[in-house]
Design an enzyme around this catalytic site. Structure first.
Site, PDB file in Angstrom:
ATOM      1  N   SER A 138      64.499 -88.864  10.302  1.00 53.49           N
ATOM      2  CA  SER A 138      64.380 -87.972  11.422  1.00 53.49           C
ATOM      3  C   SER A 138      65.349 -87.952  12.529  1.00 53.49           C
ATOM      4  CB  SER A 138      63.167 -87.883  11.416  1.00 53.49           C
ATOM      5  OG  SER A 138      62.715 -86.090  12.529  1.00 53.49           O
ATOM      6  N   TYR A 152      55.662 -89.811  15.682  1.00 55.30           N
ATOM      7  CA  TYR A 152      56.847 -90.056  14.889  1.00 55.30           C
ATOM      8  C   TYR A 152      57.921 -90.317  14.665  1.00 55.30           C
ATOM      9  CZ  TYR A 152      58.854 -87.656  11.322  1.00 55.30           C
ATOM     10  OH  TYR A 152      59.395 -86.834   9.853  1.00 55.30           O
TER      11      TYR A 152
END
Length: 243
Positions: A138, A152
């Site tokens: 990501s 995350y």
């Protein structure tokens, strides 16, 4: 090569788009899911209707025995896999680190990191020269997602370290390991984080002035898996609109 791929977390979003893209390119596809059986079956049905080959298999890929069963199911259905897309990932509602507890942090790390290690381990037992792995990271791994998803982001940083290290371990065997970094993509994961319209809010800060699609990420994944990327390993492809 008889192309056989497992895509984890493939019932929705980037995983589902990748399943459809790879099936259209002649891959036999295992659509992994954890909960949403109907969505996974819908992906499979679409692939079959379009003339491809696919089946769905339920597994929590953070659990070692379930990963083993997933790969054995593919062995029985299609044969040994040649390609792997580690896509599964979760996030929780936006929060600062000071308000996170160990339960949340450990769940993020187990799902987003341990699963990638376990699936890579089973894959490389079966893979031969010409095989490839793509890990989905990501843009958060670079930004850190302060005040929102620092847990995350950290998990995706670990995915990138795994990608680099494993690419070196496997290079001499002719097995490639690469990574994509999606960012600002229109998928349901933002709803999981408590802000379904997050991409729209951030659009003015994206150089391309728009969010991306799951299909655009899928095409990057497909290229990294393909023979067209035969001299590419340990590489990170940003799909973030220039951010």
């Amino acid at each position: 090569m008889n192309k056989i791929v497992i895509i984890t977390g493939a019932s929705r979003g980037i995983g589902a788009a990748t399943a459809l893209t790879l099936a259209s390119q002649g891959y036999k596809v295992c659509v992994n899911y954890r909960i949403n059986k109907s969505a996974a079956n819908q992906v499979v049905d679409t692939i079959i209707q379009q003339g491809g080959q696919a089946f769905a298999h339920q597994a929590d890929v953070s659990q070692e025995h379930e990963v083993s069963e997933l790969f054995l199911a593919v062995d029985r259905q299609f044969g040994c896999i040649t390609h792997l897309v580690n896509n599964v990932g979760i996030l929780f509602p936006q929060s600062k680190l000071i308000d996170m507890d160990a339960k949340r942090i450990n769940k993020i790390l187990t799902t987003n990191v341990t699963s990638y290690f376990l699936c890579c381990k089973e894959a490389i037992k079966r893979m031969q020269a010409g095989s490839a792995i793509v890990n989905v990271s990501s843009g958060a791994a670079r930004s850190g997602s302060a005040n929102e998803y620092i847990d995350y982001a950290a998990s995706k940083g670990a995915v990138e370290t795994l990608t680099k290290g494993l690419s070196i371990e496997l290079a001499a065997q002719g097995i490639r390991v690469n990574c994509v970094r999606p960012g600002f993509i229109h998928t349901d994961i933002h709803r999981d984080g408590g802000e379904p319209n997050r991409v729209a809010r951030l659009t003015p800060h994206i150089p391309m002035q728009r969010g991306g699609t799951a299909e655009e990420v899928a095409k990057a994944i497909a290229w990294l898996l393909s023979a067209d990327a035969s001299y590419t390993t340990g590489t990170f492809v940003d799909v973030t609109g220039g951010k």
